[in-house]
Each structure stands twice: as C-alpha cells, then as structure tokens.
Write a protein that holds these residues in place. Sequence first.
Motif, PDB file in Angstrom:
ATOM      1  N   ALA A   1       0.845  -1.201   0.000  1.00 47.34           N
ATOM      2  CA  ALA A   1       0.000   0.000   0.000  1.00 47.34           C
ATOM      3  C   ALA A   1       0.876   1.245   0.000  1.00 47.34           C
ATOM      4  O   ALA A   1       2.040   1.213   0.415  1.00 47.34           O
ATOM      5  CB  ALA A   1      -0.923  -0.003   1.220  1.00 47.34           C
ATOM      6  N   GLU A   2       0.306   2.361  -0.447  1.00 47.13           N
ATOM      7  CA  GLU A   2       1.082   3.598  -0.558  1.00 47.13           C
ATOM      8  C   GLU A   2       1.669   4.034   0.784  1.00 47.13           C
ATOM      9  O   GLU A   2       2.780   4.537   0.853  1.00 47.13           O
ATOM     10  CB  GLU A   2       0.207   4.714  -1.138  1.00 47.13           C
ATOM     11  CG  GLU A   2      -0.044   4.596  -2.628  1.00 47.13           C
ATOM     12  CD  GLU A   2       1.236   4.673  -3.447  1.00 47.13           C
ATOM     13  OE1 GLU A   2       2.158   5.412  -3.042  1.00 47.13           O
ATOM     14  OE2 GLU A   2       1.331   3.983  -4.470  1.00 47.13           O
TER      15      GLU A   2
ATOM     16  N   ASN B   1      -4.590  -0.172  -1.423  1.00 51.35           N
ATOM     17  CA  ASN B   1      -4.719   0.831  -0.365  1.00 51.35           C
ATOM     18  C   ASN B   1      -5.949   0.620   0.511  1.00 51.35           C
ATOM     19  O   ASN B   1      -6.164   1.373   1.454  1.00 51.35           O
ATOM     20  CB  ASN B   1      -4.756   2.240  -0.982  1.00 51.35           C
ATOM     21  CG  ASN B   1      -3.450   2.584  -1.684  1.00 51.35           C
ATOM     22  OD1 ASN B   1      -2.380   2.330  -1.163  1.00 51.35           O
ATOM     23  ND2 ASN B   1      -3.555   3.138  -2.884  1.00 51.35           N
TER      24      ASN B   1
END
Length: 357
Positions: free
Chosen positions: A12-13, A257
């Motif tokens: 995820a970011e 995300n």
Amino acid sequence: SMITFDMIHREAEKSPLKTTHHLNLPKEIDTAPLKDFLISGIAMSHRLSTVSHLYSNGNSRLPVISADMAEFYITIPVGSPPQNLTFLVDTGSELIWHQCRPKPTVNCNGPDAANIDECYYTDKVLGVASPFNTSDSTSYTGIPCLSPALCYNSPGVSLTPTCNDTCSFEVGYGDGTVESGHLALETFHMGGSVEKQQQRLVFGCTKFIPSASFLADMGIMGLSPGPFSFISQVLANDISMPQRFAYCLPESFQSLNYTGSIHFGNYVIPPSSLISAMSYTPLQPPYGPSAYIYYYVTLEGITIGSVSLDTSLQPVNASDLITPQGTIFDTGTPLTHLQTPLYNHFLQEFISQTNHL
C-alpha cells in the motif's frame, strides 16, 4: 472487551514495507486491468527471487524466513514510551518477535552513516520501519535463563542449548531456516472497545543483520495456538475476553490501499441469516495452546474444469509428510502449497486442459 487493529497490505502507498518503488515496473502496468493485483504479484516474485538467490549462493547466515512472504501487517505501539512497531500477521507461527538494536553510539548523521552497522536501521538510511530500540524503553525486561514460568520450550519456540544470562530462543520456519534472539517482557499498547489497554507480553528480540536488507518487515506477529503467540497471551491475561479472533482481509484485487481489520475477543458475530449465506470450512480439532502449533482444515477436493482430482495421494517419502493432521491454514504464506504427488497430478491435469491455448 475487544482489541482491534487495522490490517494493511505491505505494498500500500502508506506502507513502510513497500518495495515496488524500488523495482522497474513496466509502463504498461499503469493502464492494465487489476493493476494493483499485478503489482502485488511482481513484488512477491521479487521477494521469492531474492530468497532463491541467497540459497543459490550458499549464504546460510541470513535469516531468510518463509514469513517474509506474508502480505499484511499491523502496527502496534510497544515499550515505554511507545515505539510504533510493524508486524507481519502470521497464523502459521507462534512467537511475537521484532528486530531490535541498541541506541547508536556513533554519529549517524555523517556521510559514512550508510556504512556503519549501528546506523543501518535509521529512517535516513533505510527509509522503512525501524527496529525496536530496547535502550529507549523503560519497560523492557529481559527474561532470565532461570525463569521456568517464562523460559521454556514450546511447540513452536525452542530454547538455545547455551544460556549466558537472558533466555535465548530459536524459531524454525517451513523453509528450514531459523530466527534467533532473546526473550523479554514488554508493554504492548492496544486500542479497542476501552480507551486504551496495556498488556505485558513475552516478546522475542532478534539482532538485526545489515546485509539482510530485503527483510524490511522487521517483525512477525505469531497467531498460532501455541502458548507464546499473541492471541494465547492476550486471552490468558484477560480471562473475561471471549476465546476467539477474526480478521477481514482488504480487497487487494481492486486496490492495495484498502484497509482490512483483525479483531480479538468480543467482536460482533454476523447474524445467522448472514452466516447461512457464507461459504466456510471448520477447523480440525484439537486446537488451542495445548494442541497443535498450526490451524488445520480438511482439503476435500480440487476440481480443474470438470475433472476432480484425488486429494488422498500420499507422499512417497515419509519425510515429505509434514502435516498428517490436514492442510495448514496460514496467513504468512500467500501461495498455496501441495505435497509433491498431488501437485504433480494437479500440474499434469492443468497442462492437459490448457495446452491448446
């Protein structure tokens, strides 16, 4: 009472474990269907190739662990004052452990910091989650060797033959590798249905190895039925808490995300009308701290197209029969593993049905 944590995909970011920004991804992936799913697969392939490369070079001192394949992590404040530690969630192992280091005794802001082992795990140099600074925590207490209540062998944790002062441990993983360190008691700060909960848990502290930079995960949250696991210790500390836990994985096919969750204790069980619409499989007993180290389910069958495979095939060699109780259900292993005879049967049938494509 209930304890809840967010579960985040490692790519995820916002993840401190993200590795894909170091990889040369093809430009076409930006417009590809299921983009995030492909990115996750590329990152997993990179981790697998890293492990294979280390093995091919005969490098046995690196702690190459199968748990490095785990996809989801939680963050827990640990110590006094709290330090946010990242743990990959693993139902297939027992111990809670994290990489640790003492406070650096040298200047880690200079130009040579990247070449100094003590400075390796600083945000400036590595740019990922940091290890646990034991010297900064007033609640960190090493467990003495002569502590029969806390320093003992369990199904998933073995004590090392020699013990100089603090209880030393070894944890073996499915690929034959071993992680080692010292056991300690430490304070875990956990949110939930009450404003804040603090629990003293047995915690493994491993020494970081700078050359093992691919192990950015730093820690493992063992959730097996063994006595040293997170779930077993939490439930033992609070006998009023229902003896159960559940997790909901984020939909990573659509977006890496998305956030999932893991719940311990008094979470809401879905109504019977919803349960009846679910597909589920029961765990095989016995399970719990006094039983097996793994959670087992029964593999009832595999179907490829319209062909059903014989899942009763047994290994030719007794040494290959790793799990006579059933099939391990393991969050630390995103790939499905089959024993050799069944895998060969599966592969042969799959190829016969797809060789025209």
